[in-house]
Structure formats: structure tokens, C-alpha cells
Scaffold this active site. Structure first.
Site, PDB file in Angstrom:
ATOM      1  N   ASP A  27     -49.549 -14.250 -18.341  1.00 57.81           N
ATOM      2  CA  ASP A  27     -48.622 -15.358 -18.172  1.00 57.81           C
ATOM      3  C   ASP A  27     -49.142 -16.177 -16.991  1.00 57.81           C
ATOM      4  OD1 ASP A  27     -46.259 -16.961 -18.211  1.00 57.81           O
ATOM      5  OD2 ASP A  27     -45.425 -15.732 -16.598  1.00 57.81           O
ATOM      6  N   ASP A  29     -47.098 -19.123 -14.758  1.00 61.52           N
ATOM      7  CA  ASP A  29     -46.146 -19.327 -13.651  1.00 61.52           C
ATOM      8  C   ASP A  29     -45.648 -17.984 -13.119  1.00 61.52           C
ATOM      9  OD1 ASP A  29     -45.778 -22.302 -13.659  1.00 61.52           O
ATOM     10  OD2 ASP A  29     -45.042 -21.932 -15.685  1.00 61.52           O
TER      11      ASP A  29
END
Lengths: 306, 306
Positions: A27, A29
Site C-alpha cells: 500500500d 499512503d
């Protein structure tokens, strides 16, 4: 990799875990960066993984950038990444509408210019991007002109979200054959220093509530994001690790797809939350318990440098 | 008034019901008008009730008008009403913040100019009314300047609702001592010809989702609206009738306050929905079963004219 779940990953176990996988999904952020600042050591981790022959992919619910824009941001921050390795929901939503929905028609887009670009790249025209301020009165709003070619409403992150856009999406969705797709349900976008701004999930819920319909969401934890990676690169779930900072999206996606899962604590979720899921005795919540956790993905560095 | 609930009101029962009450509370949208068109016969019903010595009040979740604006609209449509008899959520929210919350400070208002006027009438200053377009980038949004005097966020119907307003409300609400009040949760505003536009409930849910906090709502079915009427005019619940078109707001308010209830079918809810609540066997849903229903409040006319 036997033993109980939600274990702190350190020492020899890091190497053991890395040896057990060929591919790593990250991922973005809260994992490799926060806002515009890279997590210290993240670029080194990514680059060393690739040097050691691992395939690395980026799977983000954030719909505000095209693959190209992500690759450029990563390059600035020192990551050795090309755009084919990035799977954001701007791109994946376009692929979803094209390949799964087999959409023939236009999209009413509540989203960014990046989403417009990704839609157009797969040959889907849109209407709606940009500001849409209020004018007239209620009866005008209820009778707002609709584009008859629009066959789907797509809701992503839209800084120009407005009452008029909510109304326009609602009027399209009163047509029962109009498809309804959302990029993701993340309710907040975490930034540097513990700050945050409202996420796409807030906008999507407003549209769903008005329309009294539920959108199909493309982003994590829906397995479609992993399917996109797997179908293009032939990833074996059994030899793949998902690394994320959110239990309800990243870790659940990993569990849903049979991947190994690693929670990093530089973002949204905490170990206490993971343990609460584990101890709940609730079957539905076990998918949100990661196999391992680290303080930061920089904790993988010693094993990679060794 | 014995017998089973949800009975069609006609014949001698109309007179019997009217004889049993001194006060009648009417919802507005879908009951006495739809958009700018009066329900045929509604003005006659209201005026005759008053001539017969009944006290008539208007209790609406719609926050887009001041009491004065409602009285003016009613006058144009032929209703003999003065503003003291009108209880809208613009007015009631101001009273709620002043008397229940005992607010000392400003309000961040996501709402109409009418709400601003009602707040100022009770001596509460606001900030936020009017357009608030996006500018800058995410870190600017997260660090948007906040007014230190703001001690409450009030969400009502706001045609200028925007991402920036959602973000501003969210940033205020991260302060745990900031009060959080909504006018109502109606998800749609019904208009003429079966049309509708998104209601305040959609906007409120977006703010609640971002803030991960639940607002206190002033509107129906919360008993506060009835309390406002009762405390000012000394209404006996036992001799009061609530007339409305929505089971989940109007009829539930009536049940919550011990009033007699009458559903009219010129708006949102149907008899089938009322019967489904009745037959559900679910205690929580019994409050949404009206004592009686009529096709239109014009069905009260023969008894009033007789």
C-alpha cells in the site's frame, strides 16, 4: 511460517518471511509515504527487494493520481519503480468498468482529472470532472439536464465535490439500469503529523444514501485490485506478501486473496486494534488480523542489507 | 378511539377524531404542499380547523426557511397562519443550541442563510454560510484556519455543500469539546411529480463518517420539536394529533410524544410500509404505525364543512 498470528516481525523471521515469497504488494499512503514525505528507509527497502529478485507492486485505494503520476512521485522520492507496477483505483476503476462491467456508454465521473485520464486511456468517455456549482432552485436541480449516453456513475476522490454533484449523481442513479461504482470506502486520508482530511468513503456514502443504492467498490478489500496484478504478472498468492497500514482494507485484502500479511504501524491501524479483532472470536474479523507487524517497513532493512 | 391501528379514516370517524383533540400538528412537505404547490384543499382544512377553535401548528424538518419565510409562503398559498405557529428546524436548532446546549461561542454553520438568521435572532454568531470552494492542496486543507471561538458544528440543508465545507466541519470536530448538532436526517426532499433532491441526511452522514462522531439531531423524530410547541403553547399530548407523510419522522415523533397520529398519502410513505411495520412483530417498528391514514388531508374537509 507456523505459529500464532499478529506476531512482531524481527530477527531471523524477517529473512524467513522474505524467503517464502516472490512478490510483495505495498500500500502507499501510511506505508511508503505520508502525504509528500517518504517513510524513512522505504525507498531503500523497495529498491533492495527488487535487487534481490523480488517483484514489487503498489496497490493503493487513492484515486487522485494516474499510474504515471504515481511513478513520477515515486521517482522523486528515490523509489526505482515504473508505472506498470502501480495499481491505483483511478486505473483499476477504468479497467473494472471496461472488463468486468463491459460498459458501453459514458461515465458520470465524480472524481479527479487523473480518473478522467485513466478512463480515456481505456476508451471510456466521461462527463462531470471539475467544479459544478449550484444555481437555480430545487425544481431546477430535480430536472437538471442528464446526458443520455451516461450508463454508469463512478465516485472517487473529488476535491470539487458539491451538492450539485451529489444531486446529479442521484438523478442518474434513479435510472435503475445505471451502473454504480465507487473507487473505495476509506473514510479519511491520513497526512503528515497526525493530520487527515475526509476520504472518498464520505462522498460515496452521501451518494449511496441519496440514491438508496449500494455501489460496487473496486478498491481494497475487494479482491479485484489483486486480480489486476495477478492476471498481468502471474502472481502466486501463496508466495505473495501484502504490506499495509490498514486492517480493514490492506490486511483484509491479503486475507481475502490468500496472501501473507504484514501490518506496518506508520499509518492508520494499531496493534491493539489487530489484537481486538483476533480476540473477538468473530469469524468475520479474523481476516483483519495480520500474520505479522513491524513499526515501519524500515524494519526489513537489516535482513535485506545482510 | 379504540380499535386496531393503521385504519383508514373516513365517515363518522373523522368527526370523532377531531372531537378528541384540541391541537393539530402538521408536517409541511408532502402534507400541506409539494414544492411550491399546495395540496388541493389543504388551506381550507387548516383555516376551518382554526375557525372551529383548534390550535394548529406546523412542524417541519426542512431547514431552508425562517419562521417568517414559512408564514409568508403559507400566506401566498392561502393559509391563515402566523409565524409563531411554525416550528422549522432552522428555528428549533437555534433554540436547541441556546437552551439545551447553553452554547457560549460561535457556530460553524453548514446551512442556509435562513439558519444564520434564526441563530442570530437568539444571539448566536456563526461562520461558514455561503460558498466555500476548494483551493490549495491536501496539507493546506488539513491546516485550514479555524475560528477559535467556534464551539459547535451545526449541519442543515446547504445547497453550497462542498468538499471544503466537509473538511472544515471535520477539522472543527477533531476538537473533542466541539458540539455536533444536525437539523435532521431526511435523506431526500420530495418535490412535485415524484421528483426529489438529496436531503440533509446525506450531508450529515458525510460529516459524521469523516468525524467518526454522531450528531445530535433536533428534527423529528426527536421529541425536541414537540417540546418547543408544548412549552410555548401548553399542549396536552393526549389531546393532540400529529399529521404527516413520513413514518420514520412524523409518525414516530407522534408515537414518541404520546400523540394521536394520522398518515397522509400525498408524500413519501405508503400504507404498505405502515402495514409492514405493524406486522413485523418488532417493538421498535410499532412507533412507525399510524393510528389512521387518509389519501390527502382534504379528506378531513367534509367533517369540517358539515
Amino acid at each position: 511460517m507456523s505459529g500464532s498470528k499478529c506476531a512482531r516481525l524481527s530477527g531471523a523471521r524477517v529473512q524467513q518471511l522474505l524467503d517464502s515469497v516472490d512478490s510483495v504488494l505495498f500500500d502507499c499512503d501510511g506505508v511508503i509515504w505520508r502525504g509528500d514525505q517518504a517513510i524513512p528507509g522505504a525507498a531503500q527497502v523497495i529498491n533492495l527487494l527488487k535487487e534481490k529478485g523480488k517483484r514489487v507492486f503498489f496497490v493503493t485505494n487513492n484515486s487522485s493520481k494516474t499510474r504515471k503520476m504515481y511513478a513520477e512521485k515515486m521517482s522523486v522520492l528515490g523509489f526505482d519503480v515504473n508505472e506498470e507496477e502501480v495499481f491505483g483505483t483511478a486505473y483499476c476503476s477504468a479497467v473494472y468498468l471496461k472488463t468486468v462491467c463491459k460498459l458501453e456508454g459514458k461515465v458520470y465521473l465524480m472524481g479527479s482529472d487523473a480518473m478522467r485520464q485513466e478512463l480515456e486511456a481505456v476508451g471510456i468517455q466521461q462527463t462531470g470532472v471539475g467544479p459544478d456549482h449550484i444555481s437555480g432552485k430545487q425544481t431546477d436541480w430535480a430536472n437538471v439536464p442528464l446526458d443520455p449516453e451516461v450508463k454508469a456513475v463512478l465516485v472517487g476522490f473529488d476535491a470539487h465535490f458539491s451538492y450539485m454533484k451529489l444531486n446529479r449523481a442521484f438523478q442518474y442513479l434513479t435510472q435503475q439500469d445505471c451502473l454504480f461504482v465507487g473507487t473505495n470506502r476509506d473514510t479519511r486520508l491520513p497526512l503528515e503529523g497526525g493530520k487527515a482530511v475526509p476520504g472518498t468513503g464520505c462522498l460515496l456514502l452521501a451518494v449511496e444514501t441519496a440514491a438508496q443504492r449500494q455501489a460496487q467498490t473496486v478498491g481494497k478489500p475487494n479482491h479485484f485490485m489483486f486480480d489486476c496484478v495477478a492476471s498481468k504478472f502471474g502472481v502466486d498468492p501463496d508466495r505473495c506478501l501484502m504490506v499495509g497500514d490498514r486492517l480493514d482494507t490492506d490486511i483484509l485484502l491479503g486475507s481475502n486473496c490468500g496472501l501473507k500479511t504484514l501490518l506496518t504501524l506508520t499509518g492508520v491501524s494499531t496493534v491493539a486494534e489487530a489484537e481486538a479483532h483476533q480476540q473477538s472470536g468473530c469469524a468475520e474479523r479474523q481476516g483483519m488480523v495480520p500474520d505479522f507487524y513491524v513499526e515501519s517497513i524500515a524494519d526489513l532493512l537489516p535482513a535485506l542489507q545482510g
